[in-house]
Design a protein around this motif. Structure first.
Motif, short mmCIF file in Angstrom:
data_model
loop_
_atom_site.label_atom_id
_atom_site.label_comp_id
_atom_site.label_asym_id
_atom_site.label_seq_id
_atom_site.Cartn_x
_atom_site.Cartn_y
_atom_site.Cartn_z
N PHE A 1 0.10 4.18 -2.55
CA PHE A 1 -0.16 5.56 -2.13
C PHE A 1 0.91 6.52 -2.68
N TRP B 1 -2.54 -4.04 -8.25
CA TRP B 1 -3.34 -2.84 -8.02
C TRP B 1 -3.30 -1.95 -9.24
N VAL C 1 -8.65 9.94 -8.28
CA VAL C 1 -7.80 8.77 -8.51
C VAL C 1 -8.60 7.53 -8.13
N ARG D 1 -1.28 12.58 -8.62
CA ARG D 1 -1.99 13.82 -8.26
C ARG D 1 -1.11 15.03 -8.50
N MET E 1 0.83 -1.21 0.00
CA MET E 1 0.00 0.00 0.00
C MET E 1 0.86 1.26 0.00
N LEU F 1 -8.45 3.53 -7.17
CA LEU F 1 -7.56 2.44 -6.72
C LEU F 1 -8.37 1.15 -6.76
N GLU G 1 -0.27 7.18 -6.10
CA GLU G 1 -1.43 8.09 -6.08
C GLU G 1 -0.97 9.54 -5.90
N GLU G 2 -0.11 9.72 -4.91
CA GLU G 2 0.43 11.05 -4.59
C GLU G 2 1.15 11.65 -5.80
#
Lengths: 137, 137
Positions: A64, A93, A79, A71, A60, A81, A67-68
């Motif tokens: 993450f 993922w 976003v 962004r 994870m 997931l 994702e960060e």
């Protein structure tokens, strides 16, 4: 390793990072979502709860971090997931930056597209920015 | 709290657990997937990376506890985990037990159904088993 599994047989995209347990790839098979990133287990296992808690956290943290980064680079509307794996039960993922005019928005990218326009293009230096974001993890 | 947000205005299902930061609910709006569980943020925020790392871990611990519980009770072919939020940008996770003959398998539950048969029914005591699984977290 399972011979019939596409994520055992191949990388599943352009490899951005490879550790003993995980690889992060930039999808090459999603023409409508070219900025889609995947975090894929190196071992053939199906579910997050097949992993020990520390391994889940490691996974994870990569999700993450991606994702960060997406962004920061793309300023997406949202976003998404997801760890689905119904067709390929090898833990992976999807980290999917979405824009409000992308081909599927506001539907999921696994539904039929609503339009063919609004494909989120990769900005210059996209792959390098992803690599750099994973360097200091 | 955002007045126009359905997950601020309502619970989004039958509440199984409620803490200051999270609630776990059993979906009431998924007739084809009646065993679908959601983990929903109490605050109105959109993305996992809007949370501090410790809060992300707290959230994922609930998601994984639900995955583990659904696997134990239902022995699904696969569990799907997803945080999409394109229509309702209030952080929520779907934990979806899948069976190989369910209405959407092997597609995602956000695609049109492939059949109307194979709905995974709630076994006796399902809601209680979910509650018990969260008691000792």
């Amino acid at each position: 390793m399972k011979k019939t599994c596409s994520l055992c047989a191949g990388d599943g995209g352009v490899v951005i990072l490879r550790t003993s347990s995980w690889r992060v790839v930039l999808a090459e098979d999603e023409p409508l979502h070219p900025c889609l990133v995947r975090v894929i287990a190196q071992k053939h296992l199906a579910e997050m709860t097949d992993l020990a808690p520390a391994e889940r956290s490691e996974c994870m943290a990569l999700v993450f971090r991606m994702e960060e980064t997406l962004r920061r680079i793309l300023s997406p509307a949202k976003v998404n997931l997801a760890s689905l794996g119904n067709m390929t039960p090898h833990l992976h993922w999807h980290i999917v930056p979405r824009q409000s005019d992308d081909p599927h928005f506001p539907g999921s990218i696994w539904a039929p597209p609503l339009r063919q326009t609004g494909v989120l293009s990769r900005p210059p230096g996209f792959e390098m920015a992803l690599r750099q974001a994973l360097e200091n993890l």
